[in-house]
Scaffold this motif. Structure first.
Motif, PDB file in Angstrom:
ATOM      1  N   UNK A   1       0.805  -1.227   0.000  1.00  0.00           N
ATOM      2  CA  UNK A   1       0.000   0.000   0.000  1.00  0.00           C
ATOM      3  C   UNK A   1       0.839   1.279   0.000  1.00  0.00           C
ATOM      4  N   UNK A   2       2.091   1.186  -0.305  1.00  0.00           N
ATOM      5  CA  UNK A   2       2.984   2.334  -0.197  1.00  0.00           C
ATOM      6  C   UNK A   2       2.501   3.556  -0.983  1.00  0.00           C
ATOM      7  N   UNK A   3       2.001   3.369  -2.196  1.00  0.00           N
ATOM      8  CA  UNK A   3       1.510   4.512  -2.981  1.00  0.00           C
ATOM      9  C   UNK A   3       0.311   5.174  -2.301  1.00  0.00           C
ATOM     10  N   UNK A   4      -0.563   4.382  -1.711  1.00  0.00           N
ATOM     11  CA  UNK A   4      -1.715   4.924  -0.988  1.00  0.00           C
ATOM     12  C   UNK A   4      -1.239   5.754   0.197  1.00  0.00           C
ATOM     13  N   UNK A   5      -0.251   5.249   0.927  1.00  0.00           N
ATOM     14  CA  UNK A   5       0.277   5.979   2.075  1.00  0.00           C
ATOM     15  C   UNK A   5       0.945   7.282   1.638  1.00  0.00           C
ATOM     16  N   UNK A   6       1.612   7.267   0.506  1.00  0.00           N
ATOM     17  CA  UNK A   6       2.229   8.502  -0.012  1.00  0.00           C
ATOM     18  C   UNK A   6       1.155   9.558  -0.287  1.00  0.00           C
TER      19      UNK A   6
ATOM     20  N   UNK B   1      -1.850   9.739   1.113  1.00  0.00           N
ATOM     21  CA  UNK B   1      -2.396  10.174   2.400  1.00  0.00           C
ATOM     22  C   UNK B   1      -1.440  11.146   3.084  1.00  0.00           C
ATOM     23  N   UNK B   2      -0.153  10.866   2.996  1.00  0.00           N
ATOM     24  CA  UNK B   2       0.836  11.745   3.613  1.00  0.00           C
ATOM     25  C   UNK B   2       0.836  13.112   2.924  1.00  0.00           C
ATOM     26  N   UNK B   3       0.738  13.114   1.605  1.00  0.00           N
ATOM     27  CA  UNK B   3       0.686  14.382   0.856  1.00  0.00           C
ATOM     28  C   UNK B   3      -0.552  15.177   1.236  1.00  0.00           C
ATOM     29  N   UNK B   4      -1.701  14.496   1.395  1.00  0.00           N
ATOM     30  CA  UNK B   4      -2.920  15.184   1.813  1.00  0.00           C
ATOM     31  C   UNK B   4      -2.756  15.782   3.208  1.00  0.00           C
ATOM     32  N   UNK B   5      -2.129  15.044   4.091  1.00  0.00           N
ATOM     33  CA  UNK B   5      -1.920  15.533   5.458  1.00  0.00           C
ATOM     34  C   UNK B   5      -0.974  16.728   5.458  1.00  0.00           C
ATOM     35  N   UNK B   6       0.071  16.657   4.640  1.00  0.00           N
ATOM     36  CA  UNK B   6       1.026  17.754   4.557  1.00  0.00           C
ATOM     37  C   UNK B   6       0.363  19.002   3.977  1.00  0.00           C
ATOM     38  N   UNK B   7      -0.498  18.817   2.996  1.00  0.00           N
ATOM     39  CA  UNK B   7      -1.225  19.944   2.400  1.00  0.00           C
ATOM     40  C   UNK B   7      -2.163  20.587   3.409  1.00  0.00           C
TER      41      UNK B   7
END
Length: 148
Positions: free
Chosen positions: A131-136, A138-144
């Motif tokens: 699921x690494x791409x999904x986590x990336x 989600x992380x980008x959304x959180x950072x935004x």
């Protein structure tokens, strides 16, 4: 991984563990114990989500609709409620304490438990890599959302 997958892996690991370790339980009880340990370690997800979000929404969601625990685990936690590294850290902390505590009672049961928990964490790591791409994302959304 989902609970059903952890249960299957834990049952298989429990069956192998009974064959190679002098577990002080009947084989059927040891395999049942392995399934319970392999699934129950995931209860820490609720505490981690509570620390991350500040509320018990995920736990309340399960208590209101217990069906989702078995049939729809994707809706238990929001995309930013629980991060893989937090989950794995709590698994290691809890697992280490449990294994050391059991060592004082029964070395074979402690080793058996360590084997089951190792399989659980390894399964989570394999799943997390899948699921690494999904986590990336989600992380980008959180950072935004943090930047706003």
């Amino acid at each position: 991984m989902y609970s059903r997958d952890h249960a299957i892996v834990s049952a298989a690991v429990g069956a192998v563990g009974v064959a190679v370790l002098p577990v002080p339980l009947p084989w059927w009880a040891a395999v049942g114990y392995a399934v319970v340990v392999g699934v129950a370690i995931d209860f820490d997800h609720f505490a981690v989500a509570r620390l991350e979000t500040g509320d018990w929404a995920a736990l309340r969601r399960c208590l209101r609709n217990p069906e989702i625990v078995v049939f729809d685990q994707d809706v238990i936690f929001g995309p930013q409620d629980l991060w893989p590294l937090q989950r794995l850290l709590s698994h290691h902390l809890i697992g280490g304490v449990v294994v050391v505590g059991l060592w004082l009672v029964s070395e074979p049961l402690s080793l058996f438990t360590a084997l089951v928990l190792y399989a659980h964490v390894l399964g989570d790591l394999v799943w997390d890599n899948y699921l690494l791409d999904t986590y990336r994302e989600q992380h980008a959304m959180a950072a935004d959302s943090d930047a706003e």
